[in-house]
Scaffold this motif. Structure first.
Motif, PDB file in Angstrom:
ATOM      1  N   ARG A 181       0.827  -1.218   0.000  1.00  0.00           N
ATOM      2  CA  ARG A 181       0.000   0.000   0.000  1.00  0.00           C
ATOM      3  C   ARG A 181       0.864   1.272   0.000  1.00  0.00           C
ATOM      4  O   ARG A 181       0.602   2.222   0.724  1.00  0.00           O
ATOM      5  N   THR A 182       1.914   1.253  -0.829  1.00  0.00           N
ATOM      6  CA  THR A 182       2.809   2.414  -0.919  1.00  0.00           C
ATOM      7  C   THR A 182       2.605   3.219  -2.200  1.00  0.00           C
ATOM      8  O   THR A 182       3.099   4.338  -2.301  1.00  0.00           O
ATOM      9  N   ASP A 305     -13.150  -3.456   7.498  1.00  0.00           N
ATOM     10  CA  ASP A 305     -12.138  -3.838   6.520  1.00  0.00           C
ATOM     11  C   ASP A 305     -12.422  -3.259   5.136  1.00  0.00           C
ATOM     12  O   ASP A 305     -11.830  -3.661   4.146  1.00  0.00           O
ATOM     13  N   GLY A 306     -13.348  -2.304   5.063  1.00  0.00           N
ATOM     14  CA  GLY A 306     -13.687  -1.629   3.821  1.00  0.00           C
ATOM     15  C   GLY A 306     -14.830  -0.670   4.066  1.00  0.00           C
ATOM     16  O   GLY A 306     -15.340  -0.559   5.186  1.00  0.00           O
ATOM     17  N   ASP A 327      -5.939   9.077   4.282  1.00  0.00           N
ATOM     18  CA  ASP A 327      -5.530   8.561   5.602  1.00  0.00           C
ATOM     19  C   ASP A 327      -4.788   7.240   5.437  1.00  0.00           C
ATOM     20  O   ASP A 327      -5.393   6.181   5.366  1.00  0.00           O
ATOM     21  N   LYS A 328      -3.449   7.300   5.404  1.00  0.00           N
ATOM     22  CA  LYS A 328      -2.669   6.077   5.222  1.00  0.00           C
ATOM     23  C   LYS A 328      -2.835   5.127   6.403  1.00  0.00           C
ATOM     24  O   LYS A 328      -2.877   3.900   6.228  1.00  0.00           O
ATOM     25  N   ARG A 333      -4.731  -0.058   8.404  1.00  0.00           N
ATOM     26  CA  ARG A 333      -5.531  -0.799   9.374  1.00  0.00           C
ATOM     27  C   ARG A 333      -6.613  -1.630   8.684  1.00  0.00           C
ATOM     28  O   ARG A 333      -6.795  -2.821   8.984  1.00  0.00           O
ATOM     29  N   MET A 334      -7.322  -1.031   7.744  1.00  0.00           N
ATOM     30  CA  MET A 334      -8.378  -1.765   7.042  1.00  0.00           C
ATOM     31  C   MET A 334      -7.797  -2.839   6.127  1.00  0.00           C
ATOM     32  O   MET A 334      -8.377  -3.919   5.995  1.00  0.00           O
ATOM     33  N   GLY A 335      -6.668  -2.555   5.511  1.00  0.00           N
ATOM     34  CA  GLY A 335      -6.054  -3.547   4.635  1.00  0.00           C
ATOM     35  C   GLY A 335      -5.633  -4.792   5.394  1.00  0.00           C
ATOM     36  O   GLY A 335      -5.876  -5.924   4.936  1.00  0.00           O
TER      37      GLY A 335
END
Length: 363
Positions: A181-182, A305-306, A327-328, A333-335
């Motif tokens: 997720r970068t 989670d989504g 919001d990274k 967290r959700m990922g």
């Protein structure tokens, strides 16, 4: 065990599901034969890898003509009957798509357990020609299986069918390397057709792109008709999005496509139990999606989670994307929660559920 579908190798979730289940059952000692009615068009053929450990057959050499009658379908139906008769009594026939039932009904399945499946939501079927065909062809099978309990209840209540259960799709794979997720990339994977709502996705992105000019929307998929893709590309240009939208065509490496993104978006008008959504969660990519089917809200726990938007509300879907892109820490967290939670649909659990169903129906 026989899986009968529209095609053995056409691009789409049902083909992916059929071959995944065929391999899983082979690994557990079942003899499996995957049967397609017609060959896939050259530009819609799915790469299936090395030679599978089970038989495959296709009844027609080319697309069957329109205006079919039992007489014109007799020869391919006889081929299918011969395939079924190769197995001793007690084999299992699983028809994965209702169109294929036109030939299965002519071929006869006496002596075998018969299961008819619907790989879309009740709502997706209700307002199409498939609704009456499901009632006609699946009313007397041993079990009719939609993908969720909610859809099963709707078939029982509104279609007066008393042979209905349900069976979710298994997780296609849990990649060893999830997304980090970068990358500033939102990923969409799906056909470029009306069902997948790419037109609504572009309207959504038109609200998001000005707020996040350093992000890109990467769209994987092709249209069955070239005009559909041209229309979507024209819409993209009219909305001024050409600089932030990438049209990537189809991909044979979905995990790699998902690893290249940080957010997954699904804009479908209707769905069943979407594999792409499951694959994104397995890759630890948080999802924003329209809550367009029971399968979607079973897969995604909204806010955990989504994020789910009301069906067709492009403004709400845009707000959810804005929230995730801004919001990274929330994305991470959700990922991670998505990757953990989706494993409840692991292959072992789903195969055991199928085998318990077989044992019940044998009794």
């Amino acid at each position: 065990m026989f899986f009968v579908s529209n095609s053995v190798d056409e691009l789409g979730g049902v083909t992916t599901w059929s071959h995944q289940m065929a391999r899983l059952f082979c690994e557990r000692g079942h003899r499996v034969h995957v049967v397609g009615i017609r060959p896939a068009p050259d530009d819609r053929r799915q790469y299936l890898g090395s030679r599978p450990p089970y038989r495959t057959s296709t009844l027609y050499d080319a697309e069957p003509e329109k205006g079919r009658t039992p007489a014109t379908m007799a020869v391919p139906a006889a081929r299918l009957r011969d395939i079924f008769e190769e197995a001793p009594p007690g084999a299992v026939v699983i028809c994965t798509q209702i169109w294929a039932m036109e030939w299965v009904a002519l071929a006869r399945t006496e002596g075998h357990t018969f299961i008819g499946m619907s790989h879309e939501s009740y709502r997706g079927t209700r307002y199409s020609s498939r609704f009456n065909r499901v009632k006609r062809y699946y009313r007397d099978v041993d079990r009719m299986l939609p993908l969720t309990r909610e859809d099963a209840d709707l078939w029982i209540r509104h279609a007066d069918m008393n042979n209905v259960g349900y069976m979710p799709n298994p997780l296609p794979a849990l990649p060893d390397e999830p997304s980090l997720r970068t990358e500033n990339v939102v990923t969409s994977i799906g056909r470029l057709d009306d069902q997948k709502g790419i037109d609504m996705l572009l309207d959504t992105w038109a609200e998001v792109a000005p707020l996040h000019p350093d992000w890109r929307l990467r769209i994987y998929g092709r249209a069955e008709e070239p005009e559909d893709e041209l229309r979507l590309r024209a819409q993209c240009a009219e909305l001024g999005l050409d600089a932030s939208v990438e049209w990537c065509g189809t991909t044979s490496d979905v995990p790699e496509a998902l690893r290249g993104g940080s957010v997954f978006v699904q804009s479908s008008r209707f769905e069943g139990f979407p594999l792409a959504l499951m694959e994104a969660m397995a890759a630890a990519v948080p999802c924003a999606a329209f809550d367009c089917a029971p399968g979607v809200r079973e897969i995604v726990s909204d806010g955990v989670d989504g994020l789910l938007a009301a069906p067709g509300s492009t403004s709400e879907l845009a707000r959810h994307l804005d929230t995730l892109l801004a919001d990274k820490a929330l994305r991470d967290r959700m990922g991670e929660a998505a990757r953990k939670n989706i494993q409840r649909y692991g292959t072992d659990e789903i195969v055991h559920r199928w085998e318990r169903l077989f044992a019940f129906l044998e009794r």
